[in-house]
Design a protein around this motif. Structure first.
Motif, PDB file in Angstrom:
ATOM      1  N   VAL A   6       0.558  -0.895  -0.205  1.00  0.00           N
ATOM      2  CA  VAL A   6       0.250   0.014   0.270  1.00  0.00           C
ATOM      3  C   VAL A   6       0.679   1.148   0.221  1.00  0.00           C
ATOM      4  CG1 VAL A   6      -1.754   1.350   1.659  1.00  0.00           C
ATOM      5  CG2 VAL A   6      -2.097  -1.317   0.778  1.00  0.00           C
ATOM      6  N   GLU A   7       2.270   0.914   0.354  1.00  0.00           N
ATOM      7  CA  GLU A   7       2.746   2.519   0.862  1.00  0.00           C
ATOM      8  C   GLU A   7       3.558   2.935  -0.676  1.00  0.00           C
ATOM      9  OE1 GLU A   7       2.910   0.721   4.363  1.00  0.00           O
ATOM     10  OE2 GLU A   7       3.029  -0.242   2.843  1.00  0.00           O
ATOM     11  N   GLU A   8       3.489   1.658  -1.729  1.00  0.00           N
ATOM     12  CA  GLU A   8       4.128   2.015  -2.974  1.00  0.00           C
ATOM     13  C   GLU A   8       2.510   2.631  -3.556  1.00  0.00           C
ATOM     14  OE1 GLU A   8       5.836  -1.059  -5.075  1.00  0.00           O
ATOM     15  OE2 GLU A   8       7.795  -0.812  -3.046  1.00  0.00           O
ATOM     16  N   VAL A   9       1.750   2.612  -3.985  1.00  0.00           N
ATOM     17  CA  VAL A   9       0.230   2.330  -4.490  1.00  0.00           C
ATOM     18  C   VAL A   9       0.393   3.678  -3.968  1.00  0.00           C
ATOM     19  CG1 VAL A   9      -1.923   2.066  -4.909  1.00  0.00           C
ATOM     20  CG2 VAL A   9      -0.214  -0.263  -4.326  1.00  0.00           C
ATOM     21  N   ASN A  10       0.066   4.722  -2.925  1.00  0.00           N
ATOM     22  CA  ASN A  10       0.107   5.828  -2.020  1.00  0.00           C
ATOM     23  C   ASN A  10       1.207   6.657  -2.688  1.00  0.00           C
ATOM     24  OD1 ASN A  10      -2.298   4.462  -0.712  1.00  0.00           O
ATOM     25  ND2 ASN A  10      -0.745   4.674   0.927  1.00  0.00           N
ATOM     26  N   ALA A  11       2.005   6.070  -2.773  1.00  0.00           N
ATOM     27  CA  ALA A  11       3.127   6.669  -3.724  1.00  0.00           C
ATOM     28  C   ALA A  11       3.005   7.428  -4.906  1.00  0.00           C
ATOM     29  CB  ALA A  11       4.560   6.410  -3.703  1.00  0.00           C
ATOM     30  N   PHE A  12       1.678   6.256  -5.943  1.00  0.00           N
ATOM     31  CA  PHE A  12       1.396   6.485  -7.408  1.00  0.00           C
ATOM     32  C   PHE A  12       0.068   7.140  -6.904  1.00  0.00           C
ATOM     33  CE2 PHE A  12       4.358   2.638  -8.164  1.00  0.00           C
ATOM     34  CZ  PHE A  12       4.007   2.485  -9.495  1.00  0.00           C
ATOM     35  N   LEU A  13      -0.306   7.082  -6.157  1.00  0.00           N
ATOM     36  CA  LEU A  13      -2.167   8.169  -6.341  1.00  0.00           C
ATOM     37  C   LEU A  13      -1.651   9.866  -5.722  1.00  0.00           C
ATOM     38  CD1 LEU A  13      -4.100   5.609  -3.762  1.00  0.00           C
ATOM     39  CD2 LEU A  13      -3.830   6.078  -6.585  1.00  0.00           C
ATOM     40  N   SER A  14      -0.532   9.686  -5.037  1.00  0.00           N
ATOM     41  CA  SER A  14      -0.185  11.099  -4.750  1.00  0.00           C
ATOM     42  C   SER A  14       0.457  11.842  -5.483  1.00  0.00           C
ATOM     43  CB  SER A  14       0.945  11.588  -3.852  1.00  0.00           C
ATOM     44  OG  SER A  14       2.174  10.627  -3.918  1.00  0.00           O
ATOM     45  N   ARG A  15       0.893  11.015  -7.445  1.00  0.00           N
ATOM     46  CA  ARG A  15       1.753  11.665  -7.311  1.00  0.00           C
ATOM     47  C   ARG A  15       0.730  12.106  -9.753  1.00  0.00           C
ATOM     48  NH1 ARG A  15       6.893  11.293  -9.236  1.00  0.00           N
ATOM     49  NH2 ARG A  15       6.405  10.662 -11.290  1.00  0.00           N
ATOM     50  N   ILE A  16      -0.474  11.422  -9.145  1.00  0.00           N
ATOM     51  CA  ILE A  16      -1.383  12.114  -9.474  1.00  0.00           C
ATOM     52  C   ILE A  16      -1.722  13.125 -10.242  1.00  0.00           C
ATOM     53  CG2 ILE A  16      -3.777  11.060 -11.297  1.00  0.00           C
ATOM     54  CD1 ILE A  16      -4.109   8.647  -9.644  1.00  0.00           C
ATOM     55  N   ALA A  17      -1.399  14.114 -11.994  1.00  0.00           N
ATOM     56  CA  ALA A  17      -1.591  15.138 -12.120  1.00  0.00           C
ATOM     57  C   ALA A  17      -2.231  15.709 -12.676  1.00  0.00           C
ATOM     58  CB  ALA A  17      -0.057  15.939 -12.559  1.00  0.00           C
ATOM     59  N   CYS A  18      -3.775  14.413 -13.395  1.00  0.00           N
ATOM     60  CA  CYS A  18      -5.225  14.736 -13.912  1.00  0.00           C
ATOM     61  C   CYS A  18      -5.754  14.388 -13.713  1.00  0.00           C
ATOM     62  CB  CYS A  18      -5.588  13.511 -15.178  1.00  0.00           C
ATOM     63  SG  CYS A  18      -4.884  12.434 -14.695  1.00  0.00           S
ATOM     64  N   PRO A  19      -7.080  15.221 -13.576  1.00  0.00           N
ATOM     65  CA  PRO A  19      -8.433  14.824 -12.528  1.00  0.00           C
ATOM     66  C   PRO A  19      -8.817  13.252 -12.558  1.00  0.00           C
ATOM     67  CG  PRO A  19      -8.497  16.904 -14.274  1.00  0.00           C
ATOM     68  CD  PRO A  19      -6.864  16.518 -14.730  1.00  0.00           C
ATOM     69  N   VAL A  20      -9.215  13.948 -11.723  1.00  0.00           N
ATOM     70  CA  VAL A  20     -10.223  11.332 -11.350  1.00  0.00           C
ATOM     71  C   VAL A  20     -11.368  12.414 -11.367  1.00  0.00           C
ATOM     72  CG1 VAL A  20      -9.336   9.542 -10.932  1.00  0.00           C
ATOM     73  CG2 VAL A  20      -7.042  10.658 -11.322  1.00  0.00           C
ATOM     74  N   LEU A  21     -12.096  10.906 -11.870  1.00  0.00           N
ATOM     75  CA  LEU A  21     -13.857  10.805 -11.422  1.00  0.00           C
ATOM     76  C   LEU A  21     -13.429   8.820 -11.333  1.00  0.00           C
ATOM     77  CD1 LEU A  21     -16.052  11.210 -11.183  1.00  0.00           C
ATOM     78  CD2 LEU A  21     -16.641  10.578 -13.660  1.00  0.00           C
ATOM     79  N   PHE A  22     -13.592   8.887  -9.688  1.00  0.00           N
ATOM     80  CA  PHE A  22     -13.879   7.676  -9.491  1.00  0.00           C
ATOM     81  C   PHE A  22     -15.549   7.067  -9.294  1.00  0.00           C
ATOM     82  CE2 PHE A  22     -14.867   3.987  -6.902  1.00  0.00           C
ATOM     83  CZ  PHE A  22     -13.230   3.037  -7.265  1.00  0.00           C
ATOM     84  N   VAL A  23     -16.446   6.164 -10.740  1.00  0.00           N
ATOM     85  CA  VAL A  23     -17.715   5.496  -9.955  1.00  0.00           C
ATOM     86  C   VAL A  23     -18.210   4.397  -9.119  1.00  0.00           C
ATOM     87  CG1 VAL A  23     -19.875   5.639 -11.468  1.00  0.00           C
ATOM     88  CG2 VAL A  23     -18.063   7.603 -12.137  1.00  0.00           C
ATOM     89  N   GLU A  24     -18.690   4.380  -7.688  1.00  0.00           N
ATOM     90  CA  GLU A  24     -19.188   3.410  -8.131  1.00  0.00           C
ATOM     91  C   GLU A  24     -20.785   3.068  -7.614  1.00  0.00           C
ATOM     92  OE1 GLU A  24     -18.485   3.498  -3.914  1.00  0.00           O
ATOM     93  OE2 GLU A  24     -19.575   4.931  -3.271  1.00  0.00           O
TER      94      GLU A  24
END
Length: 314
Positions: A237-255
């Protein structure tokens, strides 16, 4: 005299796709294409869609038909792919298991071909949603806007889990693996509806012919059985979080409001933990569709199309 029930009527696509094949990292990759890729612009870029585990590109047809009815979407280019070893895309030779990094490598090469020099709008469902989130953490400049459909991620693992995961993987690659086959296309459709009770009968009949193929009088799933084997690597998860924090584009999550996703992990992964992770994404919004579960692009394609148009239309 008993009578066998007739199969349900089959869905007829409003905007049928054309099928194309391209070489991607040495594999013959299959794509469904709606519209003319040459019509992509900075304001209306290509929308590239990637499916989840045990699915195919055809899974997006209902959503595309609904999206085409949205203002400004009548001719916008849209592409969906079959991941390696799924649908009509080639299975890598001598493959006994699949590794997640290869999906990012394939996606990077595909964008080189389909949209060189221009960012795309990128959409992923489930496993595909996890792929596009990681990809956006290292290639945000290639994405104008990103949509994640129920790609929640996985439970955290611990270093101490590693030996047992490798033991399980080593044991699994020694065993033959197969997918269940079916005696008719109608049986495949019924399997899809059993897995997803919200799936409309006419949708199931249409999907069945793309989800399976006939071989020697049986209907066989269009997927390499090796996809069933687990990966040995830890989900850090620590690695995944590092990826998430670098996302520079707008993100829409739909559930989907009726999703059962978190129930499968016996308390090891919760929606609250998911929300903590995605809070690291700088520009993130979450929207929910009622009367929809994990396969929300099947359950409510019209409602989903409205959400997508609202986010992706400039």
């Amino acid at each position: 005299m008993s009578q066998t029930a007739s199969p349900a009527p089959m869905y007829a696509p409003v905007f049928p796709a054309r099928s194309e094949h391209h070489s991607v990292r040495g594999l013959r990759y299959h794509f469904l294409v709606w519209g003319d890729l040459a019509r992509a612009t900075d304001a209306q870029p290509l929308l590239l869609m990637v499916h989840g585990w045990m699915d195919t590109a055809a899974s997006f047809q209902f959503m595309v038909d609904a999206l085409r009815a949205q203002p400004g979407w009548a001719e916008r280019p849209i592409v969906a792919l079959d991941w390696r070893g799924f649908g009509q895309t080639e299975t890598p030779p001598a493959t006994d298991s699949y590794f997640f990094a290869d999906y990012l490598g394939d996606l990077d090469a595909i964008l080189d071909q389909l949209s060189p020099g221009r960012p795309v709008d990128l959409l992923g469902h489930s496993m595909g949603g996890n792929v596009v989130m990681l990809y956006a953490g290292v290639r945000s400049e290639r994405i104008r806007k990103l949509v994640n459909l129920e790609g929640f991620g996985m439970p955290a693992t611990q270093p101490g889990d590693a030996p047992q995961r490798y033991i399980k993987w080593l044991d699994e690659i020694h065993k033959p693996v197969r997918l269940k086959d079916y005696d008719s296309l109608d049986a495949v459709a019924k399997r899809l509806q059993t897995t997803n009770p919200l799936l409309r009968a006419e949708f199931a009949q249409w999907l069945a012919q793309h989800w399976a193929r006939e071989e020697n009088g049986r209907w066989v799933i269009n997927a390499d059985p090796a996809h069933k084997r687990p990966q040995p690597f830890l989900y850090r998860v620590e690695e995944v979080n590092a990826f998430l924090s670098r996302i520079a584009c707008p993100v829409l999550f739909v559930e989907g409001a009726q999703t059962l996703y978190f129930m499968f992990f016996d308390g090891k992964f919760s929606r609250e933990e998911f929300l903590q992770r995605v809070a690291l994404v700088p520009d993130f919004r979450l929207e929910t569709i009622d009367q929809a579960a994990h396969m929300l692009h099947h359950d409510q394609p019209e409602a989903l199309a409205a959400h997508l148009a609202g986010f992706l239309t400039t």
